[in-house]
Design a protein around this motif. Structure first.
Motif, PDB file in Angstrom:
ATOM      1  N   SER A  54       0.854  -1.195   0.000  1.00 22.60           N
ATOM      2  CA  SER A  54       0.000   0.000   0.000  1.00 22.60           C
ATOM      3  C   SER A  54       0.883   1.236   0.000  1.00 22.60           C
ATOM      4  O   SER A  54       2.096   1.138   0.185  1.00 22.60           O
ATOM      5  N   CYS A  55       0.243   2.373  -0.183  1.00 21.62           N
ATOM      6  CA  CYS A  55       0.982   3.630  -0.049  1.00 21.62           C
ATOM      7  C   CYS A  55       1.293   3.866   1.425  1.00 21.62           C
ATOM      8  O   CYS A  55       2.355   4.369   1.784  1.00 21.62           O
ATOM      9  N   THR A  56       0.353   3.480   2.281  1.00 25.10           N
ATOM     10  CA  THR A  56       0.589   3.570   3.721  1.00 25.10           C
ATOM     11  C   THR A  56       1.880   2.845   4.076  1.00 25.10           C
ATOM     12  O   THR A  56       2.726   3.367   4.811  1.00 25.10           O
ATOM     13  N   LEU A  59       4.953   4.643   2.906  1.00 23.81           N
ATOM     14  CA  LEU A  59       5.287   5.743   3.824  1.00 23.81           C
ATOM     15  C   LEU A  59       5.908   5.198   5.108  1.00 23.81           C
ATOM     16  O   LEU A  59       6.830   5.788   5.665  1.00 23.81           O
ATOM     17  N   THR A  80      -4.950  16.125   4.786  1.00 16.64           N
ATOM     18  CA  THR A  80      -4.434  14.958   4.079  1.00 16.64           C
ATOM     19  C   THR A  80      -5.048  13.699   4.666  1.00 16.64           C
ATOM     20  O   THR A  80      -5.792  13.741   5.640  1.00 16.64           O
ATOM     21  N   PHE A  81      -4.711  12.560   4.056  1.00 19.15           N
ATOM     22  CA  PHE A  81      -5.188  11.270   4.540  1.00 19.15           C
ATOM     23  C   PHE A  81      -4.389  10.867   5.786  1.00 19.15           C
ATOM     24  O   PHE A  81      -3.233  11.254   5.951  1.00 19.15           O
ATOM     25  N   THR A  84      -0.495   9.643   5.933  1.00 19.42           N
ATOM     26  CA  THR A  84       0.615  10.580   5.800  1.00 19.42           C
ATOM     27  C   THR A  84       1.244  10.809   7.172  1.00 19.42           C
ATOM     28  O   THR A  84       2.468  10.842   7.321  1.00 19.42           O
ATOM     29  N   VAL A 126       2.210  16.783   0.311  1.00 15.92           N
ATOM     30  CA  VAL A 126       1.181  15.907  -0.264  1.00 15.92           C
ATOM     31  C   VAL A 126       0.670  16.581  -1.535  1.00 15.92           C
ATOM     32  O   VAL A 126       0.238  17.728  -1.487  1.00 15.92           O
ATOM     33  N   ASP A 152       4.340  12.541  -0.469  1.00 15.24           N
ATOM     34  CA  ASP A 152       3.154  11.686  -0.509  1.00 15.24           C
ATOM     35  C   ASP A 152       2.485  11.951  -1.865  1.00 15.24           C
ATOM     36  O   ASP A 152       1.711  12.898  -2.014  1.00 15.24           O
ATOM     37  N   ALA A 154       0.581   9.800  -3.407  1.00 14.88           N
ATOM     38  CA  ALA A 154      -0.446   8.749  -3.504  1.00 14.88           C
ATOM     39  C   ALA A 154      -1.399   8.993  -4.673  1.00 14.88           C
ATOM     40  O   ALA A 154      -1.801   8.063  -5.360  1.00 14.88           O
ATOM     41  N   GLN A 155      -1.735  10.269  -4.891  1.00 15.53           N
ATOM     42  CA  GLN A 155      -2.743  10.606  -5.918  1.00 15.53           C
ATOM     43  C   GLN A 155      -2.094  11.068  -7.215  1.00 15.53           C
ATOM     44  O   GLN A 155      -2.794  11.488  -8.126  1.00 15.53           O
ATOM     45  N   SER A 176       0.035   5.336  -4.460  1.00 12.52           N
ATOM     46  CA  SER A 176      -0.982   4.373  -4.023  1.00 12.52           C
ATOM     47  C   SER A 176      -1.662   3.739  -5.226  1.00 12.52           C
ATOM     48  O   SER A 176      -1.969   4.415  -6.201  1.00 12.52           O
ATOM     49  N   PHE A 177      -1.894   2.442  -5.126  1.00  8.03           N
ATOM     50  CA  PHE A 177      -2.708   1.731  -6.121  1.00  8.03           C
ATOM     51  C   PHE A 177      -3.969   1.172  -5.473  1.00  8.03           C
ATOM     52  O   PHE A 177      -4.462   0.103  -5.819  1.00  8.03           O
ATOM     53  N   LYS A 181      -7.707   5.040  -6.636  1.00  6.87           N
ATOM     54  CA  LYS A 181      -6.710   5.838  -7.347  1.00  6.87           C
ATOM     55  C   LYS A 181      -6.767   5.586  -8.869  1.00  6.87           C
ATOM     56  O   LYS A 181      -7.433   4.659  -9.323  1.00  6.87           O
ATOM     57  N   GLY A 188      -2.469  -1.614  -2.801  1.00  8.80           N
ATOM     58  CA  GLY A 188      -1.070  -1.684  -3.216  1.00  8.80           C
ATOM     59  C   GLY A 188      -0.449  -0.311  -3.303  1.00  8.80           C
ATOM     60  O   GLY A 188      -1.142   0.710  -3.194  1.00  8.80           O
ATOM     61  N   TYR A 320     -11.443  14.429   4.149  1.00  7.17           N
ATOM     62  CA  TYR A 320     -10.433  14.899   5.076  1.00  7.17           C
ATOM     63  C   TYR A 320     -11.006  15.824   6.150  1.00  7.17           C
ATOM     64  O   TYR A 320     -11.081  17.037   5.983  1.00  7.17           O
TER      65      TYR A 320
HETATM   66  C1  LIG Z   1      -4.854   7.095  -0.838  1.00 12.68           C
HETATM   67  C2  LIG Z   1      -3.877   7.894  -0.052  1.00 12.68           C
HETATM   68  C3  LIG Z   1      -2.983   7.305   0.857  1.00 12.68           C
HETATM   69  C4  LIG Z   1      -3.051   5.863   1.255  1.00 12.68           C
HETATM   70  O1  LIG Z   1      -2.950   4.972   0.225  1.00 12.68           O
HETATM   71  P1  LIG Z   1      -3.125   3.384   0.510  1.00 12.68           P
HETATM   72  O2  LIG Z   1      -2.536   2.767  -0.698  1.00 12.68           O
HETATM   73  O3  LIG Z   1      -4.590   3.151   0.641  1.00 12.68           O
HETATM   74  O4  LIG Z   1      -2.390   3.066   1.734  1.00 12.68           O
HETATM   75  C5  LIG Z   1      -2.057   8.113   1.473  1.00 12.68           C
HETATM   76  N1  LIG Z   1      -1.994   9.430   1.235  1.00 12.68           N
HETATM   77  C6  LIG Z   1      -2.854  10.046   0.388  1.00 12.68           C
HETATM   78  C7  LIG Z   1      -2.715  11.513   0.149  1.00 12.68           C
HETATM   79  C8  LIG Z   1      -3.830   9.296  -0.272  1.00 12.68           C
HETATM   80  O5  LIG Z   1      -4.682   9.907  -1.098  1.00 12.68           O
END
Ligand SMILES: *Cc1c(COP(=O)(O)O)cnc(C)c1O
Length: 381
Positions: A54-56, A59, A80-81, A84, A126, A152, A154-155, A176-177, A181, A188, A320
């Protein structure tokens, strides 16, 4: 109901998953499909990347890589999510939230320096909605104060700032996948390692703190536990789902940009009348149409518009709750300076349906209903 999001899907993805199961007979990480995805990114982005769960987790890997210790401080926007911030809080960091810019909803780069103390370790910009932060300024501040920059992104896959892909500018970047997204494997992500100092240890942290990746390359004759780490590598099934989307990445990007433009053109009139605000894209940035949002007058108007759209079978969402006003955000962070825009602008923001399989007629319908909402308001006066 017009959905807010439909996860990106390709027929080929199913074929590749079947291939992973029946032909390769290999579903754990770092097989053929993970390698192909990795190669695609490394060739396009000219940097080192590792596919993650994941993106989480990307990070979290970044947080481990820069050796966050209890008491260290990390600077980021509050808009932000959760991940982050939580990725660094897990290692004991305290978060220093700074206000956003009203125009892009990104961290206000002019406020970052005021939040730096002798405990500051990193800045985490971000790129909201796939629109780049003011990276030149951020990198310059980081260099002057000897701080690490973790994007970050992710987007932000496919989006760029001054011709450089977002996620490749800081020391580390994360994509982030997730199914929400632009490109997805369900769950992922990806870590982009742009600073060579982190490449070797990145592989180890991702493989439970072992040097198994080196072992598979034949660089060591046995593998063992060498550092801290966790399990951050995705299954081959996830990578197989993602690969065809990479193969058609440009096509996906242009379709989304076209839908985005249609929203923009359709709603321009309402902006000119001063009723709503539309997204702003700085000249330095190429965005990726990750989302289309509008900003309305206030929270009350947004609630009414969501209700109206829902009655028209359209799902529009906001997001958010600023992290500094959340329970865990209060425990683990502080807002530095004034919250001039974070709360106010987040309450005005409304996201409209945006996904690859959305059709122009869908966009036209949403535009029509939003215009109707404001017409009815005008007539009530
Ligand atoms: C979606 C998102 C994440 C988390 O992504 P995951 O792959 O679901 O862990 C983190 N930061 C931002 C800004 C996001 O939009």
């Amino acid at each position: 109901m017009l959905a807010f999001n439909e996860p990106m899907y390709t027929q080929k993805g199913i074929g590749y998953i079947t291939e992973a199961i029946l032909k390769n007979k290999r579903l754990n990480g770092d097989g053929e499909f993970t390698k192909k995805c990795t190669k695609w990114f490394e060739e396009k982005y000219k940097t080192d990347v590792l596919l993650t769960t994941s993106c989480t987790h990307a990070l979290e890997m970044a947080s481990l890589l820069i050796n966050i210790q209890p008491g260290d401080e990390v600077i980021m926007p509050s808009f932000t999510f959760v991940s982050t911030a939580s990725a660094f809080v897990l290692r004991g960091a305290r978060i220093k939230f700074v206000d956003i810019r009203k125009d892009t909803m990104n961290i206000d780069e002019t406020l970052i320096e005021d939040a730096i103390t002798d405990r500051t370790k990193a800045i985490v910009p971000v790129h909201y909605a796939g629109v780049g932060c003011e990276m030149d300024t951020i990198m310059e501040i980081a260099e002057r104060h000897n701080l690490v920059v973790i994007e970050d992104a992710a987007q932000a896959m496919m989006a760029s700032y001054k011709g450089r892909y977002l996620g490749t500018i800081g020391d580390l970047g994360a994509y982030s996948f997730h199914e929400t997204k632009n490109y997805t494997m369900g769950e992922g992500g990806l870590i982009l390692i742009n600073n060579n100092d982190y490449v070797h240890r990145g592989e180890i942290i991702r493989e439970k703190g072992t040097n198994r990746t080196q072992f598979f390359r034949g660089e060591v004759d046995k593998y063992s536990w060498v550092d801290i780490g966790s399990s951050y590598l995705p299954s081959e099934m996830n990578a197989a789902y993602l690969l065809p989307q990479l193969e058609m990445a440009e096509e996906i990007n242009s379709k989304r940009l076209q839908l985005w433009d249609n929203y923009y053109q359709g709603l321009k009139e309402l902006e000119e009348e001063g009723r709503i605000e539309l997204p702003y894209i700085p000249d330095e940035c190429c965005h990726n149409a990750h989302m289309f949002y509008i900003k309305v007058k206030d929270l009350d108007e947004r609630t009414k518009l969501i209700q109206y759209l829902s009655e028209c079978d359209i799902k529009a969402v906001f997001h958010y709750v600023p992290l500094h006003s959340s329970k865990a955000g209060k425990q683990n962070g502080d807002f530095v300076g004034n919250d001039k825009y974070t709360t106010r602008e987040s309450e005005r923001l409304l996201r409209l349906p945006m996904f690859y399989s959305l059709e122009n007629e869908g966009v036209e319908y949403v535009v029509e209903k939003i215009i109707e909402f404001y017409l009815a308001k005008r007539n009530r006066r």
